[in-house]
Design a protein around this motif. Structure first.
Motif, PDB file in Angstrom:
ATOM      1  N   LYS A 102       0.838  -1.204   0.000  1.00  0.00           N
ATOM      2  CA  LYS A 102       0.000   0.000   0.000  1.00  0.00           C
ATOM      3  C   LYS A 102       0.871   1.251   0.000  1.00  0.00           C
ATOM      4  O   LYS A 102       0.622   2.188  -0.776  1.00  0.00           O
ATOM      5  N   GLU A 110       1.587   9.800  -4.971  1.00  0.00           N
ATOM      6  CA  GLU A 110       1.941  11.088  -4.369  1.00  0.00           C
ATOM      7  C   GLU A 110       3.096  11.777  -5.082  1.00  0.00           C
ATOM      8  O   GLU A 110       3.132  12.990  -5.194  1.00  0.00           O
ATOM      9  N   GLN A 116      -3.873   7.618 -10.454  1.00  0.00           N
ATOM     10  CA  GLN A 116      -4.717   6.565  -9.899  1.00  0.00           C
ATOM     11  C   GLN A 116      -5.157   5.604 -10.996  1.00  0.00           C
ATOM     12  O   GLN A 116      -5.184   4.388 -10.790  1.00  0.00           O
ATOM     13  N   SER A 128     -12.270   0.956  -5.907  1.00  0.00           N
ATOM     14  CA  SER A 128     -12.773   1.214  -4.553  1.00  0.00           C
ATOM     15  C   SER A 128     -11.699   0.934  -3.498  1.00  0.00           C
ATOM     16  O   SER A 128     -11.594   1.646  -2.497  1.00  0.00           O
ATOM     17  N   HIS A 131      -9.204   3.872  -3.573  1.00  0.00           N
ATOM     18  CA  HIS A 131      -9.788   5.057  -2.942  1.00  0.00           C
ATOM     19  C   HIS A 131      -9.859   4.916  -1.422  1.00  0.00           C
ATOM     20  O   HIS A 131      -9.653   5.881  -0.688  1.00  0.00           O
ATOM     21  N   ARG A 132     -10.095   3.699  -0.942  1.00  0.00           N
ATOM     22  CA  ARG A 132     -10.136   3.454   0.498  1.00  0.00           C
ATOM     23  C   ARG A 132      -8.754   3.681   1.108  1.00  0.00           C
ATOM     24  O   ARG A 132      -8.618   4.277   2.165  1.00  0.00           O
ATOM     25  N   TRP A 133      -7.695   3.230   0.421  1.00  0.00           N
ATOM     26  CA  TRP A 133      -6.338   3.440   0.901  1.00  0.00           C
ATOM     27  C   TRP A 133      -6.019   4.922   0.965  1.00  0.00           C
ATOM     28  O   TRP A 133      -5.418   5.393   1.932  1.00  0.00           O
ATOM     29  N   ILE A 134      -6.422   5.650  -0.047  1.00  0.00           N
ATOM     30  CA  ILE A 134      -6.151   7.110  -0.096  1.00  0.00           C
ATOM     31  C   ILE A 134      -6.870   7.817   1.022  1.00  0.00           C
ATOM     32  O   ILE A 134      -6.308   8.690   1.681  1.00  0.00           O
ATOM     33  N   GLN A 135      -8.125   7.441   1.275  1.00  0.00           N
ATOM     34  CA  GLN A 135      -8.889   8.061   2.356  1.00  0.00           C
ATOM     35  C   GLN A 135      -8.281   7.796   3.714  1.00  0.00           C
ATOM     36  O   GLN A 135      -8.217   8.672   4.573  1.00  0.00           O
ATOM     37  N   LYS A 136      -7.805   6.582   3.933  1.00  0.00           N
ATOM     38  CA  LYS A 136      -7.204   6.233   5.227  1.00  0.00           C
ATOM     39  C   LYS A 136      -5.885   6.954   5.430  1.00  0.00           C
ATOM     40  O   LYS A 136      -5.514   7.251   6.557  1.00  0.00           O
ATOM     41  N   LYS A 137      -5.177   7.222   4.353  1.00  0.00           N
ATOM     42  CA  LYS A 137      -3.871   7.894   4.467  1.00  0.00           C
ATOM     43  C   LYS A 137      -4.028   9.358   4.873  1.00  0.00           C
ATOM     44  O   LYS A 137      -3.174   9.924   5.518  1.00  0.00           O
ATOM     45  N   ARG A 138      -5.141   9.963   4.490  1.00  0.00           N
ATOM     46  CA  ARG A 138      -5.365  11.396   4.776  1.00  0.00           C
ATOM     47  C   ARG A 138      -5.587  11.664   6.209  1.00  0.00           C
ATOM     48  O   ARG A 138      -5.803  11.206   7.115  1.00  0.00           O
TER      49      ARG A 138
END
Length: 138
Positions: A102, A110, A116, A128, A131-138
């Motif tokens: 990940k 980045e 993406q 999906s 996008h979940r990985w990106i959201q968790k990283k933020r």
């Protein structure tokens, strides 16, 4: 760390240098001579039994490099619906992503090295999931 082209000897040598392990200790642990150790450093691949011993000595799972390669670069399976799956043959699952995988993928996004869409296309990662990985990283 790039997982596409694995030169295991290079990774082993790098880990030995990072951990400051003496050549004498390595030779004693492996039961081999200095020439053997130098040959390992230059080898792109080595026997799995020897790799297991290196993993124990250096307290690092070198097999994970190969697993990561499979996750990232194995072609998506083309399963014919009419075919019966063999119950005795193990099935490789691509949906097991380690944190290292990940981080590797997110760092490529980045840095601008990949978009993406490029990641989804090249590594066959579901949109999906990415996008979940990106959201968790933020």
């Amino acid at each position: 760390m790039l997982y596409k082209n694995i030169h295991i000897g290079k990774y082993i040598k790098e880990m030995v240098e990072n951990k400051n392990i003496s050549l004498e200790r390595i030779c004693n642990f492996l039961g081999k001579d200095e020439d053997f150790v130098e040959n390992v450093y230059e080898s792109q691949s080595i026997d799995s039994d020897i790799l297991l011993r290196w993993s124990k000595l250096l307290e690092f799972d070198f097999f994970r490099l190969y697993s990561s390669h499979l996750i990232l670069y194995a072609p998506p399976s083309a399963v014919n619906k009419s075919e019966k799956k063999s119950e005795t043959t193990p099935q490789f699952r691509k949906n097991i992503y380690t944190q290292e995988i990940k981080d590797f993928i997110l760092s490529r996004i980045e840095s601008g090295e990949m978009t993406q869409a490029d990641v989804i296309k090249e590594y066959s990662i579901p949109k999906s999931t990415l996008h979940r990985w990106i959201q968790k990283k933020r």
